[in-house]
Each structure stands twice: as C-alpha cells, then as structure tokens.
Design a protein around this motif. Structure first.
Motif, PDB file in Angstrom:
ATOM      1  N   ASN A  41       0.823  -1.207   0.000  1.00  0.00           N
ATOM      2  CA  ASN A  41       0.000   0.000   0.000  1.00  0.00           C
ATOM      3  C   ASN A  41       0.860   1.262   0.000  1.00  0.00           C
ATOM      4  OD1 ASN A  41      -2.565  -1.105  -0.141  1.00  0.00           O
ATOM      5  ND2 ASN A  41      -2.715  -1.362   2.065  1.00  0.00           N
ATOM      6  N   TRP A  87      -7.903  -7.106   1.321  1.00  0.00           N
ATOM      7  CA  TRP A  87      -7.173  -5.917   0.883  1.00  0.00           C
ATOM      8  C   TRP A  87      -7.418  -4.779   1.869  1.00  0.00           C
ATOM      9  CZ3 TRP A  87      -3.767  -5.781  -3.040  1.00  0.00           C
ATOM     10  CH2 TRP A  87      -3.199  -4.540  -3.325  1.00  0.00           C
ATOM     11  N   PHE A  89      -8.093  -1.517   2.094  1.00  0.00           N
ATOM     12  CA  PHE A  89      -8.559  -0.323   1.387  1.00  0.00           C
ATOM     13  C   PHE A  89      -8.361   0.943   2.217  1.00  0.00           C
ATOM     14  CE2 PHE A  89     -11.409  -3.634  -0.397  1.00  0.00           C
ATOM     15  CZ  PHE A  89     -11.015  -3.537  -1.710  1.00  0.00           C
ATOM     16  N   GLU A  93      -6.084   4.245   1.386  1.00  0.00           N
ATOM     17  CA  GLU A  93      -6.674   5.587   1.372  1.00  0.00           C
ATOM     18  C   GLU A  93      -5.911   6.535   2.306  1.00  0.00           C
ATOM     19  OE1 GLU A  93     -10.389   7.783   3.433  1.00  0.00           O
ATOM     20  OE2 GLU A  93     -10.771   5.764   2.694  1.00  0.00           O
TER      21      GLU A  93
END
Length: 178
Positions: A41, A87, A89, A93
């Motif tokens: 990420n 995942w 997310f 973000e």
C-alpha cells in the motif's frame, strides 16, 4: 497475487493442524503478511503521487459501508472473494491522503453506488449489464461494452469532472433499472 495466495495456503494448512506450534506460526505469519501488505500500500500510494505529480485530483470510492458478505460476492470464486476481503482499502486511502498533501493534490471520496453499473456513454444504470464472470460490461441500451473495471474507472473520472465543475457532492442519480 502469488504472494497472497501462498500466505493463504500456509495459513489453511496451519489452521487445519490446530497444534500449539501451528498457532504460534500463524501469529508470526500474520505479522509478516500485515507488514507486506503495508509495504504494498505504501509503494502503490507513493507511485501514484509521484506519477501524477502536483495539483492532481485522486478520486476513490468510499467503501465505508460496502459489505463483503458472501451474499454480495456469490458470483466470484473463492480466491477472488478472499483477495477482496483481505485488501487494506482504508490503509491505502490513508497513505494516499497524507502523501498528496505534499504535492498540493487532493483525494476525493465518492459514493460507490452505481460506479460499476452505469454506462459511461448513455448514463443508464442497470445491474445486470456487468458480467463478473467474464469481467465485461455490456450496455443493453446503447451496446457499449468494455472491461468492467475500466467502466468503473471511467465513471470515477466522470465524478471527478463533476467535482471540478462545482458539484461538491458528485454522485450518480436514481435512473437505476433492476
């Protein structure tokens, strides 16, 4: 992803054993997998910010209330379901949000409703136009077809355009046909 699949297989084997040493190993693997996902990420958000540079609007779906229950994922296979559920997310973000501040860019979270069900050419919203099994979107009104993920990206671009044009809460309307 090959690495994620390998983590899944090892975890399944250890869970089926159920021994004390297997549980210790599971804990160690969990930490390793979390560190790996954090690194993915981090690198993804860094690449996006570096690639698109200053004064960029990044439009992402707000997945806060999206449910990844089996009833919502029944058209996907087991591996796809597992990958989607695992995942991070929110972490992606967060990484993207703090990195864009250095480049005078902005992250816009938009309502995820209909972004993969709306035809970007004619605007018709119809759930059955998206075919998960072949990853294709085929509009039954105008005949437009493309990859279903590309359709979602095109609709996110449209929402970003609406935001730049002055709509502070861009979203797609209720012209939905079930």
């Amino acid at each position: 992803m090959i690495k994620r699949t390998s983590f899944l297989k090892v975890r399944a084997e250890l869970q089926s054993k159920g021994t004390k040493s297997a549980k210790r190993k599971l804990k160690a693997i969990s930490g390793r997998e979390n560190r790996w996902m954090t690194d993915v990420n981090h690198r993804l958000s860094k690449t996006l910010v570096n690639r698109y540079g200053r004064n960029t609007l990044f439009v992402i779906e707000d997945l806060t209330d999206v449910s990844f229950d089996d009833k919502n994922l029944n058209t996907w296979n087991k591996a796809q379901n597992c990958e989607l559920r695992s995942w991070a997310f929110y972490q992606l973000e967060q990484f993207l949000s703090y990195k864009v501040k250095e480049t005078d860019s902005f992250v816009l979270k938009v309502d995820a409703s209909y972004t993969s069900q709306r035809c970007p050419k004619c605007g018709r919203i119809h759930k059955l136009n998206r075919h998960h099994d072949i990853h294709e979107y085929i509009c039954d009104a105008c005949g437009y077809h493309s990859n279903d993920d590309r359709i979602g990206a095109m609709n996110l671009y449209e929402l970003g355009t609406m935001y730049v044009s002055g709509d502070t809460n861009p979203r797609f309307g209720s012209r939905k046909i079930d």
